[in-house]
Design a protein around this motif. Structure first.
Motif, PDB file in Angstrom:
ATOM      1  N   HIS A  23       0.707  -1.281  -0.011  1.00  0.00           N
ATOM      2  CA  HIS A  23      -0.112  -0.192  -0.007  1.00  0.00           C
ATOM      3  C   HIS A  23       0.633   1.224   0.025  1.00  0.00           C
ATOM      4  O   HIS A  23       0.429   2.632   0.286  1.00  0.00           O
ATOM      5  N   ASP A  24       2.131   1.169  -0.164  1.00  0.00           N
ATOM      6  CA  ASP A  24       3.121   2.468  -0.328  1.00  0.00           C
ATOM      7  C   ASP A  24       2.633   3.310  -1.364  1.00  0.00           C
ATOM      8  O   ASP A  24       2.911   4.411  -1.221  1.00  0.00           O
ATOM      9  N   SER A 274       4.240  -7.635  -8.567  1.00  0.00           N
ATOM     10  CA  SER A 274       4.114  -7.403  -7.156  1.00  0.00           C
ATOM     11  C   SER A 274       2.699  -7.251  -6.868  1.00  0.00           C
ATOM     12  O   SER A 274       2.043  -7.326  -7.991  1.00  0.00           O
ATOM     13  N   GLU A 275       2.125  -7.553  -5.607  1.00  0.00           N
ATOM     14  CA  GLU A 275       0.800  -7.684  -5.430  1.00  0.00           C
ATOM     15  C   GLU A 275       0.222  -6.119  -5.682  1.00  0.00           C
ATOM     16  O   GLU A 275      -1.048  -5.926  -6.058  1.00  0.00           O
ATOM     17  N   ALA A 276       1.046  -4.951  -5.185  1.00  0.00           N
ATOM     18  CA  ALA A 276       0.575  -3.698  -5.625  1.00  0.00           C
ATOM     19  C   ALA A 276       0.354  -3.645  -7.050  1.00  0.00           C
ATOM     20  O   ALA A 276      -0.797  -2.954  -7.131  1.00  0.00           O
ATOM     21  N   LEU A 277       1.016  -3.806  -8.157  1.00  0.00           N
ATOM     22  CA  LEU A 277       1.062  -3.686  -9.493  1.00  0.00           C
ATOM     23  C   LEU A 277      -0.453  -4.413  -9.768  1.00  0.00           C
ATOM     24  O   LEU A 277      -0.947  -4.272 -10.574  1.00  0.00           O
ATOM     25  N   SER A 278      -0.259  -5.835  -9.291  1.00  0.00           N
ATOM     26  CA  SER A 278      -1.440  -6.666  -9.732  1.00  0.00           C
ATOM     27  C   SER A 278      -2.720  -5.952  -9.303  1.00  0.00           C
ATOM     28  O   SER A 278      -3.635  -6.075  -9.908  1.00  0.00           O
ATOM     29  N   SER A 312       1.067 -15.970 -11.341  1.00  0.00           N
ATOM     30  CA  SER A 312       0.473 -14.795 -11.510  1.00  0.00           C
ATOM     31  C   SER A 312      -1.135 -14.776 -12.295  1.00  0.00           C
ATOM     32  O   SER A 312      -1.705 -13.748 -12.152  1.00  0.00           O
ATOM     33  N   TYR A 313      -1.229 -15.665 -13.053  1.00  0.00           N
ATOM     34  CA  TYR A 313      -2.382 -15.714 -14.122  1.00  0.00           C
ATOM     35  C   TYR A 313      -3.591 -15.759 -13.506  1.00  0.00           C
ATOM     36  O   TYR A 313      -4.507 -14.773 -13.743  1.00  0.00           O
ATOM     37  N   ALA A 314      -3.866 -16.637 -12.372  1.00  0.00           N
ATOM     38  CA  ALA A 314      -5.110 -16.912 -12.028  1.00  0.00           C
ATOM     39  C   ALA A 314      -5.908 -15.561 -11.167  1.00  0.00           C
ATOM     40  O   ALA A 314      -7.179 -15.307 -11.758  1.00  0.00           O
ATOM     41  N   ARG A 315      -5.438 -14.973 -10.442  1.00  0.00           N
ATOM     42  CA  ARG A 315      -5.944 -13.773  -9.853  1.00  0.00           C
ATOM     43  C   ARG A 315      -6.033 -12.803 -10.919  1.00  0.00           C
ATOM     44  O   ARG A 315      -7.201 -11.966 -10.840  1.00  0.00           O
ATOM     45  N   LEU A 316      -5.230 -12.721 -12.000  1.00  0.00           N
ATOM     46  CA  LEU A 316      -5.350 -11.559 -12.932  1.00  0.00           C
ATOM     47  C   LEU A 316      -6.638 -11.885 -13.717  1.00  0.00           C
ATOM     48  O   LEU A 316      -7.512 -10.984 -14.242  1.00  0.00           O
ATOM     49  N   LEU A 317      -6.436 -13.013 -14.393  1.00  0.00           N
ATOM     50  CA  LEU A 317      -7.552 -13.795 -15.298  1.00  0.00           C
ATOM     51  C   LEU A 317      -8.934 -13.692 -14.502  1.00  0.00           C
ATOM     52  O   LEU A 317      -9.846 -13.229 -15.255  1.00  0.00           O
ATOM     53  N   SER A 318      -9.286 -13.836 -13.484  1.00  0.00           N
ATOM     54  CA  SER A 318     -10.288 -14.135 -12.651  1.00  0.00           C
ATOM     55  C   SER A 318     -10.881 -12.605 -12.417  1.00  0.00           C
ATOM     56  O   SER A 318     -12.175 -12.481 -12.338  1.00  0.00           O
ATOM     57  N   GLU A 319     -10.101 -11.648 -12.462  1.00  0.00           N
ATOM     58  CA  GLU A 319     -10.590 -10.253 -12.657  1.00  0.00           C
ATOM     59  C   GLU A 319     -10.781  -9.444 -13.672  1.00  0.00           C
ATOM     60  O   GLU A 319     -10.963  -8.343 -13.641  1.00  0.00           O
ATOM     61  N   VAL A 345       9.246   2.283 -23.330  1.00  0.00           N
ATOM     62  CA  VAL A 345      10.120   1.247 -24.101  1.00  0.00           C
ATOM     63  C   VAL A 345      11.365   0.961 -23.372  1.00  0.00           C
ATOM     64  O   VAL A 345      12.285   2.366 -23.053  1.00  0.00           O
ATOM     65  N   GLY A 346      11.997  -0.031 -22.968  1.00  0.00           N
ATOM     66  CA  GLY A 346      13.286   0.015 -22.301  1.00  0.00           C
ATOM     67  C   GLY A 346      13.843  -1.326 -22.026  1.00  0.00           C
ATOM     68  O   GLY A 346      13.370  -2.327 -22.615  1.00  0.00           O
ATOM     69  N   SER A 347      14.441  -1.535 -20.593  1.00  0.00           N
ATOM     70  CA  SER A 347      14.882  -2.594 -20.207  1.00  0.00           C
ATOM     71  C   SER A 347      14.350  -3.064 -19.042  1.00  0.00           C
ATOM     72  O   SER A 347      14.536  -4.168 -18.464  1.00  0.00           O
ATOM     73  N   THR A 348      13.216  -2.521 -18.590  1.00  0.00           N
ATOM     74  CA  THR A 348      12.785  -2.568 -17.236  1.00  0.00           C
ATOM     75  C   THR A 348      11.664  -3.701 -17.188  1.00  0.00           C
ATOM     76  O   THR A 348      10.550  -3.491 -17.782  1.00  0.00           O
ATOM     77  N   ASN A 349      11.846  -4.849 -16.568  1.00  0.00           N
ATOM     78  CA  ASN A 349      10.888  -5.969 -16.515  1.00  0.00           C
ATOM     79  C   ASN A 349      10.099  -5.673 -15.344  1.00  0.00           C
ATOM     80  O   ASN A 349      10.249  -4.587 -14.357  1.00  0.00           O
ATOM     81  N   MET A 350       9.016  -6.334 -15.010  1.00  0.00           N
ATOM     82  CA  MET A 350       8.214  -6.363 -14.288  1.00  0.00           C
ATOM     83  C   MET A 350       8.244  -7.432 -13.140  1.00  0.00           C
ATOM     84  O   MET A 350       7.194  -8.169 -13.122  1.00  0.00           O
ATOM     85  N   ASP A 351       9.521  -7.581 -12.693  1.00  0.00           N
ATOM     86  CA  ASP A 351       9.845  -8.781 -11.838  1.00  0.00           C
ATOM     87  C   ASP A 351      10.529  -8.183 -10.589  1.00  0.00           C
ATOM     88  O   ASP A 351      11.031  -7.065 -10.243  1.00  0.00           O
ATOM     89  N   PRO A 352      10.680  -9.042  -9.368  1.00  0.00           N
ATOM     90  CA  PRO A 352      11.525  -8.505  -8.395  1.00  0.00           C
ATOM     91  C   PRO A 352      12.786  -8.127  -8.687  1.00  0.00           C
ATOM     92  O   PRO A 352      13.141  -7.275  -7.873  1.00  0.00           O
ATOM     93  N   LEU A 353      13.471  -8.634  -9.492  1.00  0.00           N
ATOM     94  CA  LEU A 353      14.914  -8.186  -9.798  1.00  0.00           C
ATOM     95  C   LEU A 353      14.953  -6.758 -10.433  1.00  0.00           C
ATOM     96  O   LEU A 353      15.621  -5.732  -9.660  1.00  0.00           O
ATOM     97  N   ALA A 354      14.074  -6.738 -11.265  1.00  0.00           N
ATOM     98  CA  ALA A 354      14.004  -5.236 -12.025  1.00  0.00           C
ATOM     99  C   ALA A 354      13.476  -4.273 -11.188  1.00  0.00           C
ATOM    100  O   ALA A 354      13.921  -3.102 -11.078  1.00  0.00           O
TER     101      ALA A 354
END
Length: 414
Positions: A23-24, A274-278, A312-319, A345-354
């Protein structure tokens, strides 16, 4: 000791978890008024979208034509930062161009050792061509001491900057996977962007910061020339580095998602939100926004990451979020299109590392022309993709469900 980089990345990604900061950051849609919109972006990212930029998409293997073109056009400097630079045909092409560059052009090359396997073959050739070559955060000692923090803190940026006036960024690497048109198993699908104008300065600053950490000197003043308007696009380079709470990458994605009012199309090669982005993607779908996510499918280069992605699919698809998997090669793009104006456009993924550990960089652009090009590119990619439907997905088998939990199980032991 040489480690297989995909395996190492998979283990590191699996061991990375998001801090509990769901919730940040909660952002509202950007204002329509141009002045208020600019002020809102500045409040979030600490920078504004500067006017006067010319931008163009550079797809797939075309990236090497563009890099070679910029090397040969250079008159004062050529700066290259790449997570992946390996021996092979693309490397050989660029080495020839660098050797034949105009007299007096300073060449600086910065690579990350984790992605640049066998770069020790390339480095002496670059040095012989008069290039200053640096390795970013050598990791051998970190591996020996199991220093996971340092191993994860890689430079994942991809940048080519010519004379401080023209720049290229995206998902490219200097290796054979980026040859071709992304339409066969061995040729990756990727998206890059070339930019002219004021936004180039932000890329040069990001290069300079990484260059200094790798032991390089200050860039000379001529690396930062006055930049005249070169187009109609408003743009800025969002350089992100590791952050425990909210990195620039996290804020960039959140701001862009929040801005969408009728369309939000995302292509991302390592999609573990992340949960926030989801939460934000789901909220947009509930608001009636056309939320589509394009991710790699069966040709994913890192199996455990594919499993985490699918978890990550189930929660997103169901909504109501729609998801496609690219079927004919590894889909490596990191792009976003919000409505008919905002593109990334860039190098930035949507994962914990990035989002929490690596140095990343993406060009954020407001330009209807680029938006139209991103729209056409995304629609073309969907013709080579399979949509994942909720009704079918929730009936998947037990083995597939267990496979989706594997990254988290590995992470518990790291």
């Amino acid at each position: 000791m040489r480690l297989a980089w995909p395996i190492l990345i998979a283990l590191l990604a699996a061991g990375c978890s998001y801090p509990n900061h769901r919730h940040d950051l909660r952002l509202r849609a950007l204002p329509d008024d141009p002045v208020a919109r600019s002020v809102a972006i500045t409040q979030t990212l600490g920078m504004s979208l500067e006017p006067g930029n010319g931008v163009e998409l550079v797809q797939n293997g075309q990236v090497f034509d563009v890099i070679e073109e910029e090397i040969r056009a250079a008159r004062s400097s050529i700066h290259i930062a790449s997570y992946i630079w390996r021996p092979g045909i693309p490397s050989d092409r660029l080495l020839i161009a660098l050797r034949e560059r105009a007299p007096g052009v300073q060449c600086r090359v910065l690579v990350d050792p984790l992605g640049s396997v066998n770069f020790e073959v390339v480095a002496p050739v670059l040095a012989d061509a008069g290039c200053d070559v640096r390795i970013y955060r050598p990791y051998q000692g970190a591996v020996a001491s199991l220093d996971a923090v340092r191993i994860r803190a890689r430079m994942h940026r991809k940048m080519v900057i010519r004379d401080g006036e023209v720049a290229l960024t995206g998902g490219f690497g200097i290796w054979r996977s980026w040859l071709g048109n992304g339409d066969a198993a061995e040729t990756w699908r990727d998206t890059n962007v070339r930019v002219r104008g004021p936004a180039v300065r932000g890329m040069q600053v990001a290069f300079a910061e990484n260059w200094q950490e790798a032991g390089g000197d200050f860039l000379p003043p001529e690396s930062f020339p006055p930049l005249a308007p070169a187009g109609e696009a408003h743009a800025c380079f969002v350089a992100s580095t590791g952050h425990r709470f909210l990195s620039e990458a996290s804020k960039m994605w959140a701001l862009s998602i929040a801005s969408a009012k009728h369309r939000l199309w995302i292509a991302n090669s390592y999609f573990i939100p992340s949960e926030a982005l989801s939460d934000m993607l789901i909220e947009k779908a509930r608001q009636g926004v056309d939320v589509r996510v394009l991710v790699p499918g069966r040709y994913h280069d890192v199996g455990p990451v594919l499993s985490a992605q699918r978890a990550s699919y189930a929660r997103l698809l169901s909504e109501g979020v729609r998801i496609w998997e690219y079927e004919i090669s590894m889909m490596h793009s990191k792009t976003l299109l919000a409505d008919d104006l905002l593109g990334i456009v860039g190098s930035t993924n949507m994962d914990p590392l990035a989002l929490n550990h690596t140095d990343e960089g993406s060009l954020m652009v407001e330009d209807p022309v680029l938006a139209k090009a991103l729209e056409a590119s995304f629609e073309q990619d969907l013709t080579h993709s399979r949509e994942i439907h909720w009704q079918g997905w929730k009936q998947r088998g037990l083995l597939q469900r267990l496979g989706e939990q594997l990254p988290g199980i590995i992470g518990d032991f790291l």
